[in-house]
Write a protein that holds these residues in place. Structure first.
Motif, short mmCIF file in Angstrom:
data_model
loop_
_atom_site.label_atom_id
_atom_site.label_comp_id
_atom_site.label_asym_id
_atom_site.label_seq_id
_atom_site.Cartn_x
_atom_site.Cartn_y
_atom_site.Cartn_z
N LEU A 66 0.82 -1.20 0.00
CA LEU A 66 0.00 0.00 0.00
C LEU A 66 0.86 1.26 0.00
O LEU A 66 0.55 2.24 -0.67
N ASP A 67 1.96 1.23 0.77
CA ASP A 67 2.87 2.38 0.78
C ASP A 67 3.46 2.61 -0.61
O ASP A 67 3.65 3.76 -1.04
N LEU A 68 3.76 1.52 -1.33
CA LEU A 68 4.36 1.64 -2.66
C LEU A 68 3.37 2.18 -3.68
O LEU A 68 3.68 3.10 -4.44
N PHE A 69 2.16 1.62 -3.68
CA PHE A 69 1.20 1.97 -4.73
C PHE A 69 0.36 3.21 -4.41
O PHE A 69 -0.39 3.68 -5.27
N THR A 70 0.47 3.71 -3.19
CA THR A 70 -0.28 4.92 -2.84
C THR A 70 0.65 6.09 -2.54
O THR A 70 0.29 7.00 -1.81
N VAL A 71 1.84 6.05 -3.13
CA VAL A 71 2.82 7.10 -2.87
C VAL A 71 2.32 8.45 -3.34
O VAL A 71 2.72 9.50 -2.80
N ASN A 74 -2.91 -6.67 -3.53
CA ASN A 74 -2.33 -5.71 -2.59
C ASN A 74 -2.45 -4.26 -3.06
O ASN A 74 -1.64 -3.42 -2.67
N GLY A 75 -3.43 -3.97 -3.90
CA GLY A 75 -3.80 -2.59 -4.14
C GLY A 75 -3.32 -1.93 -5.41
O GLY A 75 -3.52 -0.73 -5.59
N ILE A 76 -2.72 -2.68 -6.35
CA ILE A 76 -2.29 -2.05 -7.60
C ILE A 76 -3.51 -1.74 -8.47
O ILE A 76 -4.55 -2.41 -8.37
N ALA A 77 -3.40 -0.72 -9.31
CA ALA A 77 -4.49 -0.39 -10.22
C ALA A 77 -4.69 -1.51 -11.24
O ALA A 77 -3.76 -2.24 -11.59
N PHE A 78 -5.91 -1.63 -11.75
CA PHE A 78 -6.23 -2.66 -12.74
C PHE A 78 -5.29 -2.58 -13.94
O PHE A 78 -4.74 -3.60 -14.39
N GLY A 79 -5.08 -1.39 -14.46
CA GLY A 79 -4.18 -1.23 -15.60
C GLY A 79 -2.75 -1.57 -15.27
O GLY A 79 -1.97 -1.98 -16.14
N GLY A 80 -2.37 -1.41 -14.00
CA GLY A 80 -1.01 -1.77 -13.59
C GLY A 80 -0.73 -3.25 -13.72
O GLY A 80 0.40 -3.66 -14.03
N VAL A 81 -1.75 -4.08 -13.48
CA VAL A 81 -1.57 -5.53 -13.64
C VAL A 81 -1.19 -5.85 -15.08
O VAL A 81 -0.27 -6.64 -15.34
N LEU A 82 -1.89 -5.23 -16.03
CA LEU A 82 -1.60 -5.50 -17.44
C LEU A 82 -0.24 -4.95 -17.84
O LEU A 82 0.52 -5.60 -18.58
N ALA A 83 0.09 -3.73 -17.37
CA ALA A 83 1.40 -3.15 -17.70
C ALA A 83 2.52 -4.02 -17.15
O ALA A 83 3.56 -4.21 -17.81
N PHE A 84 2.34 -4.57 -15.95
CA PHE A 84 3.34 -5.46 -15.37
C PHE A 84 3.56 -6.69 -16.26
O PHE A 84 4.71 -7.09 -16.51
N ILE A 85 2.48 -7.27 -16.75
CA ILE A 85 2.60 -8.45 -17.61
C ILE A 85 3.30 -8.09 -18.93
O ILE A 85 4.17 -8.83 -19.40
N TYR A 86 2.94 -6.96 -19.52
CA TYR A 86 3.53 -6.57 -20.80
C TYR A 86 5.01 -6.23 -20.68
O TYR A 86 5.73 -6.26 -21.68
#
Length: 491
Positions: free
Chosen positions: A274-279, A319-331
Motif C-alpha cells: 500500500l505504501d508503494l502503490f499509494t505514494v 495488494n492494491g495495484i491499479a487494474f491497468g497496472g496488472v496488465l502493464a506489469f505483464i507486458y
C-alpha cells in the motif's frame, strides 16, 4: 518458529497456484506445439514484408498463435528481420507471441478472472498499435537497415533442433562437435530431443534453415501454405516435441514465478504494498499513471517472462495495484535485462535502446488506456477480488487428463532411455528446496545466530538424497534395458 511457518505458507501458496494452473499450462503449450508444426516460418515471413496495418495485424495474429517464450519470440523475430520481413511487423509478432498467447490467457482466467483475459487481449492490441505507431513515425529507416545488417553479420549459431538463437557465450547453450564442426543447441532439452530422435533412427529432425515458428521437430513442407498433414502421426509427434521444447525453456520462469508469488504473499505485509502503490494517493489519474509506471518498472526488475509473471501479478492485484497496472506489469516481460541484452546482440546498442523505450512506453500507455476503458465499461472487479478459479471438480480430472498428455509428449520427445534421464532431473528442484529448508531449520536451531547447523543439516540431507537417487538411477536403467529388450522381441 515464525520463519519456518512463513516458509511453509509460501510453499503452500506456490504449490496451490501450480496445482490450479497445471492443466492449463499443458494445454497451452500443446496448442503452441500444434501451431508450430503446421504453420511454417517461411510462409509467415513471406506475408510480413510490409509495415502497413494489414501486415501488422497478420503479424499479431501469427504471434498470438505461436510460442509463449519471450526468448523464443525474440529469436524468431530476429529470423524474420534477417529474411527481409518488416521490422515493425517483427516487433508486433514478438509482442503478441509473448503476451497474447493461449496459455497466458488460460492462466490469467484461472488465477485472476475473465476480465483480465479480456483486458490482456484488448490491451495487447493497443500496445501493438503503439509499438507500430512509434516505430513507423520516429525510427529512421537507416537505423532499421543498420540493425538488419548487424543481425545478418552475427553468423549462423542457431540451435540445430529448433532454429532458436544459440549464443555460444550463453550459459544454457550446449555445443557439441559433429564431423569436426560445432553443433549448437539453445538448451539441454533440445540436445536431448535431437539425440533421442537420432538414436531412434528417424528422419524427423528439422533442417535448421527450414524450422518453423514453433520449434523442435517442426518440419517444413512443400506446400506453399506451410501446413502439414493434420492426420500425420509423425506431425503430431513433432508437435509434442515442440511443446516439450517450450517447457524446457520456460519451466524455470514459471516455477520461479510461483515461488516468488508465494514468498511475497507470506513475507511482505500488505502495508508495504500500500505504501508503494499509494505514494501519490489512492485514486485519481495521478494514482493510475503512477501505479502503471511502478508496475512496469517492477516487471522489468523481476526478470520473469510471459506466463511466469501471472502469479506475481495476482499478488500485486491483491495488494492494491491499479487494474491497468496488472496488465502493464505483464507486458513489461519484453524489457527485462536479459532480453535487452539479446536485443543489443542482435541489432546493436542503438536499436536495443530504441526497442526498450518503445516497448516500455507501449506497456504504460496500454495499461492506462485499458484501465479507463474497462472502468468506463464497468468491467473492473473490486480491488483484490478474483473471479477466475475453475470449480474444484474441474481441477482434479483436468490435471489427471493433461498429465497423461504431458507424459506422452515426454515419451515422443525423449524416448524410453532418455525419458529416464529426464525423470531423474525432476528431483533437482526438490533437492534444492529441501536444502534451503534444512538450512533454515538449522538457522532456527541456532537461535538465528549461525548458519553452521544449517550447513551440517543440508550436507547430511544431500548425502541421503544422493544415495537414494543413485539407487533410483540404477533401478530405472535396469528396467529400461529390460523393457527395450522385450519390445525388440515383440518386433
Amino acid at each position: 518458529m515464525g520463519l519456518f511457518v512463513a516458509l511453509v505458507e509460501a510453499l503452500r501458496v506456490a504449490l496451490g497456484m501450480a496445482w490450479e494452473t497445471w492443466w492449463a499450462l499443458v494445454l497451452g503449450f500443446t496448442l503452441t506445439g500444434v501451431v508450430g508444426e503446421f504453420v511454417s516460418e517461411d510462409a509467415m515471413t513471406s506475408l510480413l514484408g510490409d509495415d502497413d496495418w494489414e501486415t501488422i495485424g497478420l503479424a499479431t495474429a501469427f504471434g498470438a498463435a505461436s510460442s509463449s517464450c519471450s526468448y523464443s519470440a525474440t529469436s524468431t523475430a530476429r529470423v524474420f528481420v534477417e529474411k527481409g520481413a518488416s521490422f515493425t511487423a517483427s516487433l508486433a509478432f514478438m509482442f503478441a507471441s509473448t503476451d497474447l498467447v493461449i496459455e497466458l490467457g488460460l492462466v490469467l482466467w484461472i488465477l485472476l478472472g475473465w476480465q483480465f483475459v479480456a483486458a490482456d487481449v484488448v490491451g495487447g492490441v493497443i500496445a501493438v498499435v503503439v509499438v507500430a505507431g512509434l516505430v513507423r513515425r520516429y525510427v529512421p529507416d537507416d537505423w532499421i537497415d543498420a540493425a538488419r545488417e548487424h543481425a545478418l553479420a552475427l553468423g549462423d549459431t542457431r540451435c540445430a533442433a529448433c532454429n532458436m538463437d544459440a549464443d555460444p557465450d550463453a550459459p544454457d547453450t550446449v555445443v557439441t562437435e559433429v564431423d569436426g564442426r560445432p553443433q549448437y543447441f539453445c538448451c539441454g532439452g533440445c540436445e536431448r530431443a535431437f539425440v533421442a530422435a537420432a538414436e531412434a533412427d528417424t528422419d524427423e529432425l528439422p533442417d535448421a534453415s527450414a524450422s518453423t515458428a514453433g520449434g523442435i521437430g517442426a518440419a517444413a513442407t512443400d506446400d506453399a501454405s506451410g501446413a502439414g498433414p493434420l492426420v500425420s502421426a509423425e506431425g503430431w509427434k513433432r508437435a509434442g516435441r515442440t511443446a516439450i521444447r517450450e517447457w524446457d525453456m520456460l519451466w524455470h520462469d514459471i516455477a520461479l514465478g510461483f515461488l516468488i508469488a508465494g514468498a511475497l504473499e507470506a513475507f511482505v505485509p500488505q502495508s508495504a504494498w500500500l505504501d508503494l502503490f499509494t505514494v501519490v494517493g489512492s485514486s485519481g489519474p495521478t494514482w493510475v499513471v503512477a501505479s502503471v509506471v511502478i508496475a512496469t518498472l517492477v516487471g522489468v526488475v523481476t526478470f520473469l517472462c510471459s506466463v511466469g509473471n501471472v502469479p506475481f501479478a495476482l499478488v500485486l492485484w491483491n495488494n492494491g495495484i491499479a487494474f491497468g497496472g496488472v496488465l502493464a506489469f505483464i507486458y513489461a516481460d519484453l524489457v527485462i535485462p536479459p532480453l535487452v541484452s539479446a536485443y543489443r546482440r542482435y541489432y546493436g546498442t542503438r536499436m536495443a535502446a530504441t526497442i526498450f523505450v518503445v516497448l516500455f512506453v507501449a506497456s504504460v500507455v496500454a495499461g492506462i488506456v485499458i484501465h479507463y476503458l474497462f472502468g468506463f465499461a464497468g468491467l473492473i472487479p473490486p480491488t483484490g477480488v478474483t473471479n477466475g478459479t475453475a470449480p474444484d471438480w474441474y481441477t482434479l480430472p483436468l490435471n489427471l487428463l493433461f498429465t497423461g498428455v504431458f507424459i506422452a509428449e515426454l515419451y515422443v520427445t525423449y524416448g524410453a532411455r532418455h525419458l529416464a534421464t529426464v525423470a531423474l532431473r525432476v528431483p533437482e528442484a526438490g533437492v534444492t528446496a529441501l536444502t534451503l529448508t534444512a538450512m533454515a531449520a538449522g538457522f532456527l536451531a541456532g537461535g538465528g545466530r549461525t548458519l553452521s547447523d544449517g550447513a551440517a543439516a543440508a550436507s547430511a540431507l544431500l548425502d541421503v538424497v544422493a544415495t537414494r537417487l543413485r539407487g533410483c538411477r540404477d533401478d530405472l536403467e535396469t528396467w529400461t534395458d529390460a523393457t527395450r529388450a522385450r519390445v525388440r522381441a515383440w518386433d
